[in-house]
Design a protein around this motif. Structure first.
Motif, PDB file in Angstrom:
ATOM      1  N   UNK B 617     -39.420   8.662 -13.948  1.00  0.00           N
ATOM      2  CA  UNK B 617     -40.662   8.075 -13.456  1.00  0.00           C
ATOM      3  C   UNK B 617     -40.385   6.814 -12.642  1.00  0.00           C
ATOM      4  N   UNK B 618     -41.011   6.763 -11.445  1.00  0.00           N
ATOM      5  CA  UNK B 618     -40.694   5.684 -10.516  1.00  0.00           C
ATOM      6  C   UNK B 618     -41.133   4.317 -11.043  1.00  0.00           C
ATOM      7  N   UNK B 619     -42.376   4.246 -11.523  1.00  0.00           N
ATOM      8  CA  UNK B 619     -42.882   2.954 -12.009  1.00  0.00           C
ATOM      9  C   UNK B 619     -42.051   2.468 -13.189  1.00  0.00           C
ATOM     10  N   UNK B 620     -41.667   3.403 -14.034  1.00  0.00           N
ATOM     11  CA  UNK B 620     -40.859   3.042 -15.199  1.00  0.00           C
ATOM     12  C   UNK B 620     -39.524   2.459 -14.766  1.00  0.00           C
ATOM     13  N   UNK B 621     -38.914   3.146 -13.809  1.00  0.00           N
ATOM     14  CA  UNK B 621     -37.618   2.670 -13.327  1.00  0.00           C
ATOM     15  C   UNK B 621     -37.754   1.276 -12.707  1.00  0.00           C
ATOM     16  N   UNK B 622     -38.835   1.100 -12.007  1.00  0.00           N
ATOM     17  CA  UNK B 622     -39.100  -0.200 -11.378  1.00  0.00           C
ATOM     18  C   UNK B 622     -39.092  -1.330 -12.408  1.00  0.00           C
TER      19      UNK B 622
END
Lengths: 753, 753
Positions: B617-622
């Motif tokens: 997940x992009x937001x999580x990685x962010x």
């Protein structure tokens, strides 16, 4: 071996006792002069010695290594036994001050409050206050348990009560003599700590009966952490919202009885419980209190600054706003001032233990066949221990100075704000300013020093390796008892922010308006003098931090320059972001830098004074200056980020400071034993065998362990829970067999049919 | 109120439960993915969940708030009850790994040591080792008490014993199943801790009887701090000087029986006592041991690398010098590796408690009439809490990586150094190098992280104000239990110095000889690659620390540059002064910087890996990248002195970094609750009511206090020591009267006649 066999004094392996003796023999500095310097003056020094001698020899008050092995119920009871003894010293100490030991009993006269006798004042309590401060050093829970009654309950009444109320509760009822009533300080609630103005407990005025009804409206409004509430207090100073005719006048203070003074049974409407297990100070009976429709007479409201007046049913509230706001300071101020003194005393204890251990303990030989090296001869060890020793030295003058300022300012406040007769507005304006400065100074010194001493205890424990983790060597319990000082009587971060905001305001006034109070601000805030600021900002103040006697003030001044640059940076950030909260990290730093500056300044002024230093020996003075330099340089190195970022020093200068640090450490190392001996702490005050005077670290430590842990009576080595262990070890081969054998192949095959 | 009345859920005052719910509802990040990332991979994650679930639901193993109220004897006994239970899990876990639950009992087969069955190896113990690590998190004293037996006693035998000795003591006698025998690790003595080579206990070989006699020659030679000795151990792994024909061969290891395995009575010549009160971990029965002419068979000497050979009266000593020196590493290495994992787990616990409290707790309103502000919304609070949260995240990948390296390296060592058959010199040379690197890495990570977690516990306790000082909220006991990790299994300062000296040596080799082992050194010591060093030194490596994904490695690399510059400075100082001891302060810093670099690198590599991050997940990685950046920037700011002094950054760049820090904090603040939820620690693991999942801080806390401190049975409020208090308060007016009235004027006048 065990108790009877001692370390062979001729053993080639270790030489602890001889090392300490050798270092003492080789020293030429004057420990007496140093001790007088540390204890402020000969009179205070003598009093301190006399009291310490009484404490460590009093069969009730002395602490032994069994201090580390007690259960909470035992600690609670023993602490009360000690309070009991202290109450007798209290009477004795007051009589000593007033020089009245014969004929009419002085305490009786004071309690009867006859007109012929002068009411008690701070001077009358001076010996006992010193005694209380010293006893706090050997048994912090005892100090607190009395401190809550006298310091918090007592000061709340002194700060908020009318003259009559003060005389009644503290003198007539006997509170100040620790008799008659016992008080607690019901300020904090489960839901509110720092935000005192948000407290929820209510005190609603009933015009019909001329009384207040006290209530706890919500679980979060339960009074919480109240020292003395769980088991001892008969009365409480309660912070509650004054509500009159439905209008909320904010938080005021009330005396609310909690227990029958003779049976100690709780009074109607009072619910109290024990807070239970704490990190330390187990001997304090902290409790929670809930009030359910508890009625008290109107007169129990402390009414120096705010009064509820009922004139034939016409009810009004009269407030002296300026003074009412000051009153908030008063109860907690004494505790903060005392914690700076505690910092000196606690620090001196642990510095002594760790220094003696480091000199007596050997580990690793520099070459095969050589005796192992004393820990203190390792540069890293010097770097870990000696700056902490310097810190303790640097706390002392500022602690004494702060204590003096506190007493003189409070006296002035009482003179100018008597509740009988008119208020002297002019002198009150001055004393109010002084009080605000005292608030800043005490907040910054309390927060900074309680933090530094936490670090000191932790760091010095680690320098004693595994033996530092043994409870008998004082560090563990000492740390646990100590660290609450960082939280109570004003959380250190909140105090630092508040102090820094005041300093920032003064800085702004000085820079933009040239406003600087030469009378009131030139001592603690000398670095805010406009010309100092401009030379600091222009970079025209240069520091070579040399050893030249005429340049010693540089070691203080450099912190003034660093402060100015830090303040300017913070000011700029606030102008840019319009958000003071975002610079909080730097605000905390301002408070720390201010404290360091104040400590250096107080030390410099005392040591360079021809009348106040009491140090005439040249070599002795030299060593004391080395400690001063070490302290300043050590913290410059520690904060080298800020010193470089704000361009007080460049990286080459920092490297030179690091060099210089390394040259001062061995100088102090040579005298480290005399420098800790100079604290004149008897073994009974240290209560840590690896730090005892004779340096016989292994025998002393082993004997204390053995005394507190005799071999089990029912056979050495066989524990009381023997069957749990032997049952486990002796359990059969087969887990399945222990289950009845149902997992055997033969059974399983039958089961699958 | 009290138990029945709850905080009014509609009260306008506080809103703790709703706050946590609201923050969870608003979050979009994937907690499952994060948890997998933190637990290394899905398999380890599932195993961790399963075991935690078992622990907090096991009636014996679970910890409740009564954990904080126990006496030492109670703790000792309960801990053994728990060991007992763990011994059953041990059998179960081995069977699970080998998938053998039926027919012939696996444990029986292993103990009978039939040739048909493969001996136990590390893989067989993998589930139990995870269980032990997790149980250590809920009850450190239990973890240690088993850890000493399996980890220290067991690893001492594994590291120093022949294959036959290993099989006999650990497998046949049942030690590895926690049955048959129980071991302790008798290394340290009263007089020697870090200097193991200086230990004084002797093992003198007797050719006549083919035995050793073990003796304690001096009080300082008493074995000291020996966990398990006071009450549980039947056997000890004793470090003693091997003396053969009058010649001292240095310190070797011996298995010495201490107690009858069925009665637990001490054997002849053994004297044992309890060490008594410690700062924490009261459930461990640390003891001292003295040996007086204790005779053991020659075969009880652990003889993998050093053997005493008696051929018809001709006695010789055979040593494999290289391997003998390695053996010193092995017993303590496991502990160090585990402590890095402990750092992650302990840290996660306290970060969860403090974060939830900071979100649930409100204090001070920003304007009258407004609800009070959540603590976590203050920038200073974010600055105090969130970098600690980031620290915990950053420990995890390096902890898992170190653990893997440890197991693979040990396996390689055993394969290449079997005591049966010839030694494979080539592969041994490689594994020796790997082991040395592992030693450096584990020393630096152990020292740095155990220190950082000490600071974390202390700082986060303070963020919880007074409630942090309550024992029930876990910080106090947690700190006391934790800090011994900074001292044992290698004192942090000594470990840091040793690690730094190795790194400095590698640096010297790289700079002066271009020597750099691309295979073995390019992972942990990538910054020592010659071209990296020269670009770092020339200043050609520039950092903008931007948010561009392609530049994220900069946050790691900048620490490599800082390390190189620090190493160069230290090298220069040593050349100037010819004294490495004088730069010790900087050596400790090298070890810290190395650890920070390793942590960032391991985290970077895992999170940027397409296969190993398990975060899609992009937001999580962010958010996970934000934690990474925060960690790097926070420590740059913390060490800004060194970053400026050695010119990695100038003061303007430092100011920018401080700015950037302030922009990252609010990003993480938004997700701080999900980020702590992602640790997936059930309340039973936290054991701290202000940190429970539901956020109902006041009710939870109050109820735990009440449960452990019920109102006194003999009348609420009346303490058991009532008479001491009421006697004191009720004492008469006159002190003199209490003495019999002999000080009255009239009496005195008579007496003077």
């Amino acid at each position: 071996m065990t108790k009877t066999q001692e370390l062979n004094p001729n053993s080639p392996v270790f030489d602890p006792v001889k090392f300490l003796k050798r270092e003492r023999d080789a020293s030429t500095i004057k420990k007496d002069e140093i001790n007088t310097f540390l204890e402020s003056n000969p009179e205070k020094r003598d009093l301190t010695h006399l009291i310490i001698d009484q404490i460590v020899n009093d069969p009730v008050l002395k602490s032994d290594s069994d201090y580390y092995d007690r259960s909470r119920p035992e600690e609670r009871e023993i602490t009360v036994r000690k309070i009991n003894k202290m109450s007798l010293y209290m009477e004795h100490d007051i009589k000593t001050v007033r020089k009245q030991f014969r004929d009419k009993d002085l305490i009786q006269e004071l309690q009867e409050n006859s007109n012929s006798i002068r009411p008690l004042n701070n001077k009358d309590l001076s010996i006992f206050n010193t005694r209380l401060s010293l006893v706090h050093n050997i048994d912090p829970q005892l100090g607190t348990r009395i401190g809550v009654h006298l310091g918090l309950f007592g000061n709340c009444i002194k700060g908020n009560g009318t003259d009559e109320q003060i005389k009644y509760w503290l003198q007539e009822r006997g509170a100040l003599f620790i008799k008659g009533i016992y008080g607690c300080f019901a300020m904090t609630e489960l839901g509110h700590g720092s935000n005192v103005a948000g407290l929820q407990t209510t005190a609603v005025y009933n015009p019909d009966t001329d009384t207040f009804t006290i209530n706890t409206p919500d679980l979060a409004a339960s009074k919480w952490w109240i020292g003395g509430a769980a088991h001892s207090a008969t009365h409480s100073a309660v912070y509650a919202r004054l509500v009159v005719n439905g209008k909320d006048y904010g938080v005021k203070t009330f005396v609310v009885p909690l227990r029958d003074v003779s049976t100690l049974q709780l009074l109607p409407g009072i619910a109290i419980g024990d807070i239970g297990a704490k990190m330390g100070r187990h001997g304090i009976d902290n409790g929670w209190i809930q009030f359910r429709n508890v009625v008290i007479p109107r007169e129990f409201m402390l009414s120096r600054f705010t009064k509820v007046i009922n004139e034939n049913g016409k009810v009004s509230v009269k407030t002296e706003p300026l003074l009412d706001s000051i009153s908030g300071y008063s109860a907690l101020l004494s505790g903060r001032v005392n914690m700076v003194m505690d910092s000196y005393r606690f620090g001196s204890k642990f510095a002594t233990i760790a220094t003696r251990y480091a000199v007596a303990r050997q580990q690793f030989a520099s070459a095969p066949g050589q005796p192992e090296t004393q820990l203190m001869d390792y540069p890293l060890h010097q770097f870990r221990v000696l700056p902490q020793l310097a810190l303790v030295y640097l706390v002392s003058p500022s602690a004494h100075k702060l204590m003096n300022t506190y007493y003189t300012t409070l006296d002035e406040l009482y003179q100018s704000s008597s509740s009988n007769g008119p208020v002297d507005k002019a002198s009150l304006a001055i004393v109010t300013k002084k009080l605000k400065n005292l608030f800043v100074e005490s907040a910054s010194l309390k927060a900074t020093n309680t933090w530094l001493i936490s670090d000191l205890i932790d760091e010095l424990r680690q320098t004693c390796g595994g033996h530092g983790y043994s409870q008998y060597n004082a560090f563990g319990r000492g740390y646990d008892d100590w660290v609450v000082q960082c939280t109570w009587e004003g959380d250190n971060n909140i105090l630092s922010l508040t102090a820094a905001k005041s300093i920032l305001k003064k800085f702004g006034d000085s820079v933009s308006k040239g406003k600087f109070d030469k009378v009131l601000d030139s001592d603690a805030f000398s670095y805010l003098e406009p010309s100092f600021i401009s030379s600091a900002m222009s970079g025209s103040t240069k520091f070579d931090l040399s050893d030249e006697p005429s340049k010693l003030y540089q070691y203080t001044e450099v912190w003034g320059v660093a402060l100015v640059k830090l303040l300017a940076h913070v000011g700029k950030l606030i102008r840019q972001t319009k958000n003071i909260d975002n610079v909080s990290k730097f605000l905390v730093l301002i408070s720390k830098f201010h404290a360091i500056h104040s400590m250096l300044k107080a030390y410099y002024e005392k040591l360079s004074s021809p009348t106040d230093s009491y140090v005439s020996d040249k070599a002795t003075k030299e060593v004391l200056w080395s400690l001063y330099k070490l302290f300043s340089l050590y913290f410059i190195d520690k904060f080298s980020g800020e010193f470089q970022q704000f361009k007080t020093f460049n990286s080459d200068q920092i490297a030179k400071i690091q060099d210089k640090l390394l040259t001062i450490l061995p100088e102090i190392r040579k005298e480290c034993i005399p420098l800790t001996d100079s604290f004149e702490l008897p073994d009974g005050m240290l209560n840590a065998p690896i730090g005892y005077f004779d340096g016989d670290i292994y025998n002393n430590y082993f004997n204390e362990v053995l005394k507190n842990n005799p071999i089990e009576a029912d056979g050495p080595g066989k524990p009381p829970y023997h069957s749990l262990l032997s049952g486990m070890l002796g359990r059969g081969y087969e887990f399945d067999a222990r289950l009845g054998g149902a997992a055997k192949a033969e059974v399983l095959s039958r089961l699958s049919k």
